[in-house]
Write a protein that holds these residues in place. Structure first.
Motif, mmCIF file in Angstrom:
data_model
loop_
_atom_site.group_PDB
_atom_site.id
_atom_site.type_symbol
_atom_site.label_atom_id
_atom_site.label_comp_id
_atom_site.label_asym_id
_atom_site.label_seq_id
_atom_site.Cartn_x
_atom_site.Cartn_y
_atom_site.Cartn_z
ATOM 1 N N UNK B 156 0.820 -1.212 0.000
ATOM 2 C CA UNK B 156 0.000 0.000 0.000
ATOM 3 C C UNK B 156 0.843 1.246 0.000
ATOM 4 N N UNK B 242 -3.209 4.932 1.949
ATOM 5 C CA UNK B 242 -2.570 5.553 3.109
ATOM 6 C C UNK B 242 -2.694 7.070 3.060
ATOM 7 N N UNK B 243 -3.341 7.659 4.058
ATOM 8 C CA UNK B 243 -3.475 9.122 4.049
ATOM 9 C C UNK B 243 -2.129 9.803 4.248
ATOM 10 N N UNK B 246 -0.148 9.291 7.350
ATOM 11 C CA UNK B 246 0.117 7.908 7.772
ATOM 12 C C UNK B 246 1.608 7.720 7.971
ATOM 13 N N UNK B 248 3.490 5.381 8.363
ATOM 14 C CA UNK B 248 4.216 4.283 7.728
ATOM 15 C C UNK B 248 4.499 4.583 6.259
ATOM 16 N N UNK B 251 3.860 1.169 2.498
ATOM 17 C CA UNK B 251 3.836 0.020 3.395
ATOM 18 C C UNK B 251 3.865 -1.288 2.610
ATOM 19 N N UNK B 253 4.264 -5.121 3.506
ATOM 20 C CA UNK B 253 4.293 -6.013 4.668
ATOM 21 C C UNK B 253 3.809 -7.410 4.309
ATOM 22 N N UNK B 266 7.977 -6.564 7.971
ATOM 23 C CA UNK B 266 7.492 -5.208 7.759
ATOM 24 C C UNK B 266 8.635 -4.234 7.498
#
Lengths: 336, 337
Positions: B156, B242-243, B246, B248, B251, B253, B266
């Motif tokens: 993502x 993902x805003x 976010x 992270x 991402x 994972x 991750x």
């Protein structure tokens, strides 16, 4: 307001681990009877409350009290709940509401006919984490469109235990599945349209019982919302710790929320000789959630008001999980 | 030491920035030419100046540069076929941004052109070049978690127009140019990881992909449930969900469930975070891009097989297209690979 009198049917795990401590903390009620097909367990349970012990359900129901808590294995929910309602008692039954939606519908109809309360222990709705998450979603207008929820554990019971028997528990797709299907519907505030389910038998206990111990559902809701549920009894966590692992990812039009208890290492390894983070042995929620749930239900009975989670909610949660199992059998999407 | 002379065709895909710096820093490669086809032509020009590479307005002129031995093609996806075939015809080895093409037929033409002209063709799927996933793969191989049973892969990214300021990424939102939105953009990485980890191919897919979050004309989030031939079950979630805030960011994972253990993989790329009015992650190293460029250079210079071939990328595309078909029809789609 007079003190509610409670009778408990089924003095096994969920009684001992969750309901017994919660019931003991609630001042405004009195447990007056405990029943179990195993007389020893009934006596053990009764002793904790200075209550009467029963092996016979009919004798138990002849007693004069207000509420029956049905804490038996799932397959016995409907029969006992319906009998209790017909005997004039309000009923609080553990989730899943019943083994089949057909049975659950009969329970709901009986409660309506008898004009008595029927509540189902969807305890996630009383868990601080999810209650606050729901609140934040509302206050910050997150508008969830995509929710993934994982509820997994390494089920610590042997192959002959009732959980592993499809005809007694409905398997993991039902037993843990209804938690997640209810969660999705609660959070989306939408109705489900269709579901795809697919499962696997990973552990020997599942294989020898011809059931799934790992199950995925993709549930499409009104408004283009999608929920992904992963439920498992086969996560290779050390069972002696009874680790139960939740993971939530919510993606909305105005933000994202996630929850995971495992969020630090680059490669996290969980093997039998490691102790994983845990909050309560064998329980999937905090003990106070059960207490909050029961206090709420008792208040609804006393004041004759609607509960936060209704028997109809429980019925729909079951229906989604049931259709997901049907989908897994057919290998195709099933409409709700 | 012999250095491979690289040209970069187009900065339409923002990965060109990362590849340029990686190639320029490589001891075995030299960035000698850049063309400004498609979006972000100005950026391409500025980069050429920065790296001392010759700038061409269009790729045809770059391909005529005899000095260029290999090209990294980052042009809009709908032009992959055209440019890759021409590059092959000019005898250039090809590192082609994913997805390989818009259709399987186009992918076949690209693969055939590379074969016919005897040039290397490699596609970059980053996660299998990241250290955590390499470590996980090794642990699985060593039997540390028993037989692999289930994978949840997450690929993502953040909302693309916000992700990179100063770059025009609007073509990502044009289905005729990109072939799809967030799922097309990020799912191929997850699919590649699944193919690599399972050592199998899926036989069935069910997917739900849609424009759910931003109101873009293309999809922004998707989920696919995949049943592999060897019995492994996988769920892939991919997209741009993902805003901005976010923490992270990007991402990548994997939750890998084996019969006797569980791996939680991750944080694909090493980073640090800068906190001001908002939090920003800075990836201070991209071992994945180094690995991709390094293995491509080795394959060309030593005439070895590339780790990810055109056929691998075509298989990947077939799965992605099957997922889109499943989502469109609302049905399980069988895949024949």
């Amino acid at each position: 307001m007079k003190e509610l009198k409670i009778g408990v049917v089924g003095c096994g795990n969920i009684f001992n681990l969750a309901h017994k401590p919660a019931l003991k903390n609630i001042e405004s009620i009195k447990v007056i009877a405990c029943a179990d097909i195993d007389g020893e367990r009934a006596r053990e349970g009764a002793k904790a409350f200075n209550a009467k012990a029963f092996q016979s359900l009919d004798e138990f129901l002849d007693l004069d009290f207000d509420v029956v808590e049905v804490l038996t294995p799932t397959y016995a929910h409907a029969e006992i709940a319906i009998k209790a309602l017909k005997a004039g008692k309000h009923v609080i039954v553990e989730k899943p509401i019943a083994l089949t939606t057909e049975e659950a519908e009969k329970m709901v109809q009986t409660a309506e006919k008898e004009e008595l309360k029927l509540f189902v222990g969807h305890v996630r709705r009383f868990d601080k984490r999810w209650v606050q998450m729901k609140d934040v979603i509302r206050k910050r207008n997150i508008l969830p469109m995509h929710i993934r929820k994982r509820e997994v554990q390494n089920l610590p019971f042997p192959a002959h235990y009732w959980y592993w028997d499809e005809n007694k528990s409905g398997g993991v797709a039902l037993d843990l599945g209804v938690h997640v299907t209810d969660f999705l519907r609660w959070f989306f505030e939408s109705e489900p349209l269709e579901v795809l389910g697919t499962g696997k038998a990973i552990k020997e206990e599942a294989k020898s019982n011809d059931t799934f111990d790992h199950f995925i559902m993709v549930v499409k809701f009104e408004g283009g919302k999608t929920g992904i549920a992963e439920v498992s009894w086969a996560y290779p966590y050390p069972s002696r710790y009874g680790v139960f692992y939740h993971h939530v990812d919510i993606i909305g039009k105005n933000g994202r929320i996630r929850y995971t208890p495992l969020d630090t290492p680059v490669v996290g390894v969980a093997k039998a000789n490691f102790e994983m983070p845990r909050f309560s042995p064998l329980l999937s929620t905090f003990p106070d959630a059960f207490e909050r749930e029961l206090r709420h239900f008792f208040e609804c009975i006393k004041k004759d008001i609607e509960p936060k989670v209704t028997a109809e909610d429980a019925l729909i949660a079951l229906e989604i999980a049931e259709k997901a199992k049907e989908s897994a059998r057919k290998g195709e999407v099933v409409r709700l | 030491m012999k250095k491979l002379n690289f040209g970069i065709i187009s900065y339409a895909h923002p990965h060109a920035l990362r590849y340029a710096s990686t190639i320029a820093q490589s001891r075995r490669a030299k960035l000698c030419a850049i063309s400004g086809d498609g979006a972000n032509s100005d950026v391409a020009k500025g980069e050429a100046k920065k790296y001392g590479a010759k700038f061409y307005k269009n790729y045809e002129d770059l391909l005529k540069n005899k000095n260029v031995e290999a090209v990294y093609i980052a042009i809009e996806t709908y032009r992959h076929k055209e440019v890759a075939i021409r590059a092959a015809e000019e005898g250039k080895h090809i590192l082609l941004e994913k997805p390989i093409a818009l259709t399987l037929e186009d992918a076949d033409e690209v693969i055939k052109a590379a074969e016919k002209n005897d040039v290397k063709l490699m596609l970059p799927f980053n996660p299998r070049f990241t250290e955590p996933l390499i470590k996980a793969k090794g642990m699985i191989k060593a039997g540390e978690i028993g037989a692999l049973e289930y994978i949840h892969a997450i690929s993502e990214n953040v909302k693309p127009p916000i992700f990179l300021q100063g770059l025009d990424m609007s073509w990502f939102l044009d289905i005729n140019k990109s072939g799809g939105g967030g799922f097309m953009d990020t799912a191929p990485h997850g699919i590649d990881s699944l193919l690599w980890l399972t050592k199998s191919v899926p036989k069935k897919v069910f997917a739900d992909i849609g424009a759910k979050i931003y109101g873009f004309p293309v999809d922004d989030i998707g989920t696919a449930v995949l049943e592999f031939k060897n019995g492994i079950l996988a769920v892939l979630t991919a997209g741009w969900g993902n805003p901005k805030g976010y923490s992270y960011g990007l991402e990548i994972k994997y939750y890998l469930v084996g019969r006797e253990g569980f791996l939680d993989v991750r944080t694909a790329y090493p980073d640090f975070t800068v906190y001001q009015d908002r939090a920003e992650k800075i990836y201070w190293d991209r071992p994945d891009v180094r690995g991709i460029v390094g293995s491509f250079v080795t394959a060309v210079l030593k005439d070895k097989d590339v780790p990810i071939s055109g056929e691998d990328a075509k298989k990947n595309l077939a799965i992605i297209l099957a997922a889109y078909e499943s989502s469109r029809k609302g049905k399980v789609v069988h895949i024949d690979l």
